[in-house]
Design a protein around this motif. Structure first.
Motif: not given
Ligand code: MGD
Ligand code: MGD
Ligand code: MO
Length: 742
Positions: A191-202
Motif C-alpha cells: 500500500s506504499q504504492v498507488s497509481m499517481g501516489g498515496s500521500t498519507e500512508h496510513d
C-alpha cells in the motif's frame, strides 16, 4: 537552474522533498505529512544520475545495417543524432502504415512509467498513435486481468467501480466490522504504492487501531508478513484458497449458518452450486476434511473459522494476488459466494472487498472526483489483446484464442512501440518473450535507463525522468494535488515523451492533431484549468494554477466521514429497483452465460482446480511486489549495492537441501533458471519460496539470469479462457546451491 534548492514532488510511492545542488539531485527527504514514508525515494539521486541512463538516441546495429530482427538482446548500439533518429522512426512508421496498415502496429505499451497527469507515457504514446491512424491496444492490466473479466459476470459491475466505489472504507470497518477475514494479506508494503501516489500512508495506523479494539483479524496467506502484526496468521498453500472457501461453505450450509433468505432474494443459482460442494451432483463432498488435505489447514480450524465468520459482522478481504495465478477467476468468484452465504453484502462493514493493501488509497474515504486529464483522442483501430497475451500474439499471428466468450484472432504485428513500461521485467516466461520478440520488423522504445527492454529495441529514444520536467500530480482517492516542478535539466540529451512525439508528428504530418499547437507548459495549464473548473462545479475548492505553482501542493477538502458510502446499500434495500448489471440482476452464484462459453476450466460456477504440481520441482514460487522499490524502476541504483536478488525460504526447506542463509542459490524449472541470495524466514510456509519482482533480466550465454528476475520461471499461460490474465504466482521450482551451471 539555481545553485541550491529544495522542492516537493510526488511519485507512485508518494510525495517527498528533493534537494538539488548545481543541477544535480543530491538528496531526498520524507514529506512532512506522511506518517509512514517509503524508503523508495532514497534511490532517486543515484538512479537519476546513473551511468545506466541512456545519454542520447541509439539504433541497433543489426537493424540499421540489415534489418535483422533475430539479434535483439545481443547486439551493439550505434549513437545517432535526434534528427536522424526521428527521421528513421518516422520513415519506418510511414512504411509499416502504408505497406501493412495501422492494424499491424502494437501500441499497448503496458507499464506504470512515472506519476504526473500530463507526462503519462502511455497516454502520450496512445495520443500520438491515434493521430497517425490508430494501433492495436491491450486490454485490462497485469494487476487484475482475471478479476476484470469475472467480477462483472458475478456482481454486474466493472471491477474498477467496485475497487474505487463499492468498497467499505477503513472508517466503516473500524465502526462496524467484527471479523476481518483476509485472503492474501493486506500488505502495508504494497500500500506504499498507488497509481499517481498515496500521500498519507496510513494502512498500518488503521491496523493499530483495529488491533487495540480487539477486532478478530485473520490473514490467510503463505507468508505471515503479508499482513500487519495485529493479525492472526493462518498459513495456506498457494492456489488452494478455493478449497478452503468450499470447506467453509460446506460448514455454513450443513450447520444451517448460511443466510438462505439473502441467497434466495439477492442471488441466483445457489441451489445448483450447493449440489457441487455438498457432493449431491455425483462428485465428492467438499468437506473441511477434504479442504484440509488440499490447503494444509486442520479441518477443526476450518470449522472454527466458518462458525466464526457466521457470528458478528464479517468482511472478506481478497488481495489481487489470488487472481494473478492460473484459474485466478475462481477465488474471486468463490469469495463473492461466501460473502453472499453470510448475507452481509450491503451492510456497513460487511460483505466483500478486493485489493485492500494491494495499493494505497483503496479504502480511503475521499469524495469521488475526476482528476486532471490528458485526452488521448480516439483509436480508429478496434483490435486489442488481453494485456498479458503479448508473446502469444507475436508467436501466433492469425492464430485464434478464446477470451470472455469471444473467439478472437491475433493480429500480425509488424511494429511494436513501447513507452513507459518494461515487458522484460513484467511479462511471464521471459525466455519465451525473448523468442516472440524476434518476430516484429521494428521495435521502438522510449526509456530513461538501459533496461532489458531498451536493450532489445531497434530505435531507442532517451526519455527524461519526472525530475527533468514539470507536471501536475494527482491520484484517485488521495486528498492532495501537486505542482511537480522541474528539478534539474534533462540528463544527457534526454527529451520528454511529449517532445519526442511532437517531433515525430511533424515528420508524419500530424503535428497539429497531436500537439494542438501547444507547448507542454500550455497543456499542463489547460489541463489544470479544466480540473479547477470541474472541481468548482462539484463544490470542491482547489487553488488556481498560479497559486498552486507557487505553493507546490495543496491538501484539498475531500475527506468524507459520517456520510460514508455503504457498498451495495441500494441493492440490498430494493433489489428490484436497483438491480445489479448481471443477466439476472442478482449476484450470480451460477452464471448461465459463463456456462454457455463451454470453457472446461470455468463451468457455470466456481470450482476448485488443483494447482499444477511436479515432483521434480517440489517448491511453489511466489513472486510478489518488491518492498523496497516500484517494480523494476530505479533498479540501476539497487544494482549498485545488491549483486543479486533475494529468495525467501523456510529453514526446514534449506536444511533438507543443505543450504544456508547468504548462500548464492540457483532457482530453476523447465522454463529457465536464475540466481538469488538465500534468506531464511519462519514467516513463510515450508514448501513455498518467495522472490520479489523487479530485477532487470540479464541472461548469460547459458541462459542463466544473473539478475534474478522470477519471470524466467513463471508460466505464460493466462489465468483461463475467460480472463486471459497474468498467471504469475504459484509456480513449480527447484533450488540448490549455485555451482556455476544452469
Ligand atoms: N512474476 C510476476 N510478474 C509480475 C507481477 C507479479 O506479481 N509477479 N506483477 C505484474 C504487475 S501487477 C505489474 S503492474 C507489472 C509492472 O510492470 P511495469 O509497469 O512494466 O514495471 P515498471 O518497472 O514500473 O516499468 C515502467 C518503466 O517505465 C520507465 N519510465 C519511468 N518514467 C518514464 C517516462 O517518463 N517515460 C518513459 N518513456 N519511461 C519511463 C521506467 O524506467 C520503467 O522501466 O509487473 C507484472 N509482473
Ligand atoms: N512497494 C511496492 N508496492 C506495490 C508495488 C511495487 O512494485 N512495490 N506494485 C503495486 C502493484 S502494480 C500491484 S498490482 C499491487 C499488487 O498487490 P497484490 O497482488 O496483492 O500483491 P503481491 O505482492 O503480488 O502478493 C501479495 C501476497 O499474496 C500472497 N499470495 C500469493 N499467492 C497466494 C495464494 O494463492 N493464496 C493466498 N492466500 N495468498 C497468496 C503472497 O504471499 C504475496 O506476498 O501491489 C502494488 N504495490
Ligand atoms: Mo500491478
Amino acid at each position: 537552474m539555481g545553485n541550491k534548492s529544495s522542492k516537493v514532488t510526488t511519485s507512485h510511492w508518494g510525495a517527498f522533498n528533493v534537494f538539488v545542488e548545481n543541477d544535480k539531485i543530491i538528496n531526498t527527504e520524507p514529506f512532512h505529512a506522511d506518517p509512514a514514508p517509503p524508503n523508495i525515494s532514497e534511490l532517486v539521486p543515484k538512479a537519476v544520475h546513473h551511468s545506466k541512463r541512456i545519454d542520447q538516441p541509439y539504433v541497433r546495429k543489426g537493424w540499421l545495417e540489415k534489418h535483422s530482427t533475430n539479434t535483439r538482446g545481443n547486439d551493439e548500439y550505434v549513437p545517432i543524432s535526434w534528427e536522424d533518429a526521428t527521421d528513421l522512426a518516422a520513415k519506418e512508421l510511414i512504411r509499416i502504415k502504408n505497406d501493412f496498415g495501422n492494424e499491424t502496429i502494437f501500441g499497448g505499451s503496458y507499464g506504470w512509467a512515472s506519476a504526473g497527469r500530463f507526462h503519462h507515457s502511455q497516454s502520450q504514446l496512445h495520443r500520438f498513435l491515434n493521430s497517425i491512424g490508430g494501433y492495436v491496444s491491450s486490454y485490462a492490466s497485469y494487476s487484475t486481468g482475471a478479476a476484470q473479466a469475472i467480477i462483472p459476470h458475478v456482481l454486474g459491475l466493472n471491477f474498477h467501480k467496485i475497487t474505487w466505489g463499492e468498497i467499505n472504507s477503513w472508517s466503516l470497518i473500524e465502526k462496524h466490522t467484527d471479523n476481518l477475514i483476509i485472503f492474501g494479506g493486506i500488505n502495508p508494503k504494497n500500500s506504499q504504492v498507488s497509481m499517481g501516489g498515496s500521500t498519507e500512508h496510513d494502512v498500518s495506523k488503521h491496523f493499530n487501531t483495529f488491533g487495540k479494539m480487539g477486532k478478530n483479524m485473520i490473514s490467510i496467506s503463505p507468508q505471515k508478513d503479508d499482513s500487519p502484526k495485529d493479525t492472526i496468521w493462518l498459513p495456506i498453500m498457494p492456489g488452494t484458497d478455493v478449497a478452503l472457501m468450499l470447506g467453509i461453505a460446506h460448514v455454513l450450509e450443513t450447520e444451517k449458518l448460511a443466510d438462505q433468505l439473502f441467497l434466495s432474494k439477492y442471488c441466483s443459482g445457489y441451489e445448483l452450486f450447493k449440489r457441487y460442494f455438498l457432493g449431491t451432483d455425483g462428485h465428492f463432498a467438499k468437506t473441511p476434511e477434504w479442504a484440509s488435505d488440499e490447503t494444509g489447514i486442520d479441518a477443526s480450524k476450518i470449522r472454527k473459522l466458518a462458525r466464526n465468520m457466521a457470528s458478528g459482522r464479517t468482511l472478506i478481504s481478497v488481495s489481487w494476488s489470488l487472481q494473478r495465478a492460473r484459474y485466478g477467476e475462481h477465488p474471486f468468484w468463490m469469495a463473492c459466494v461466501l460473502a453472499a452465504m453470510l448475507g452481509q453484502i450491503g451492510l456497513p462493514g460487511g460483505g466483500i472487498g478486493f485489493g485492500y493493501g494491494a495499493i494505497g488509497n483503496i479504502g480511503k474515504t475521499a469524495k469521488r472526483m475526476q482528476g486532471p486529464l490528458f485526452e488521448q483522442g480516439t483509436n480508429p483501430i478496434s483490435d486489442f489483446i488481453p494485456v498479458s497475451r503479448i508473446a502469444d500474439m507475436l508467436l501466433n499471428p492469425g492464430g485464434s484464442y478464446n477470451f470472455n466468450g469471444e473467439k478472437r484472432v491475433y493480429p500480425d504485428i509488424k511494429l511494436v512501440y513501447w513507452c513507459g513500461g518494461n515487458p522484460f521485467h513484467h511479462h511471464q516466461d521471459l525466455n519465451r518473450l525473448n523468442k516472440a520478440w524476434q518476430y516484429p520488423e521494428t521495435i521502438i522504445v522510449h526509456e530513461p535507463w538501459w533496461t532489458a527492454t531498451a536493450k532489445r529495441a531497434d530505435i531507442v529514444f532517451p526519455a527524461t525522468t519526472q525530475f527533468e520536467r514539470s507536471d501536475i500530480g494527482w491520484a484517485k482517492g488521495d486528498p492532495y494535488i501537486f505542482y511537480m516542478p522541474q528539478m534539474i535539466s534533462p540528463v544527457g540529451l534526454a527529451k520528454n515523451d511529449y517532445d519526442i512525439f511532437s517531433e515525430l508528428s511533424e515528420k508524419l504530418n500530424c503535428k497539429e492533431k497531436f500537439t494542438h499547437n501547444q507547448s507542454s507548459d500550455e497543456w499542463i495549464k489547460n489541463i489544470y484549468d479544466k480540473f479547477y473548473k470541474q472541481s468548482k462545479d462539484q463544490g470542491i475548492k482547489v487553488l488556481n494554477f498560479e497559486t498552486l505553482k507557487e505553493k507546490n501542493f495543496e491538501r484539498m477538502s475531500i475527506d468524507l466521514n459520517e456520510e460514508d458510502y455503504v457498498p451495495f446499500k441500494d441493492f440490498r434495500k430494493d433489489p428490484l429497483a436497483h438491480p445489479l448489471g448481471t443477466p439476472s440482476g442478482k449476484i450470480e452464484i451460477y452464471s448461465e452465460k459463463i456456462a454457455n462459453f463451454n470453457y472446461p476450466e470455468i463451468p457455470g460456477h466456481p470450482t476448485y482446480n488443483k494447482p499444477f504440481l511436479d515432483k521434480n520441482f517440489p517448491l511453489r514460487l511466489l513472486s510478489p511486489q518488491p518492498h523496497d522499490k516500484l517494480h523494476s524502476q530505479l533498479q540501476a541504483a539497487v544494482e549498485d549495492t545488491n549483486d543479486y536478488a533475494v529468495l525467501v525460504m523456510n529453514p526446514k526447506d534449506a536444511d533438507a537441501r543443505g543450504i544456508s542463509r547468504g548462500d548464492l542459490v540457483k532457482i530453476w524449472n523447465s522454463r529457465g533458471c536464475c540466481l538469488a541470495t538465500l534468506e531464511l524466514q519462519e514467516t513463510i510456509l515450508p514448501g513455498v519460496v518467495s522472490m520479489a519482482t523487479g530485477a532487470w533480466f540479464s541472461p548469460g550465454e547459458d541462459g542463466l539470469d544473473i539478475a534474478g528476475n522470477p519471470n524466467v520461471l513463471t508460466a505464460d499461460t493466462g489465468t483461463s479462457d475467460l480472463g486471459q490474465g497474468s498467471a504469475a504466482h504459484n509456480i513449480e521450482v527447484q533450488i540448490e546451491i549455485y555451482n556455476k551451471k544452469c
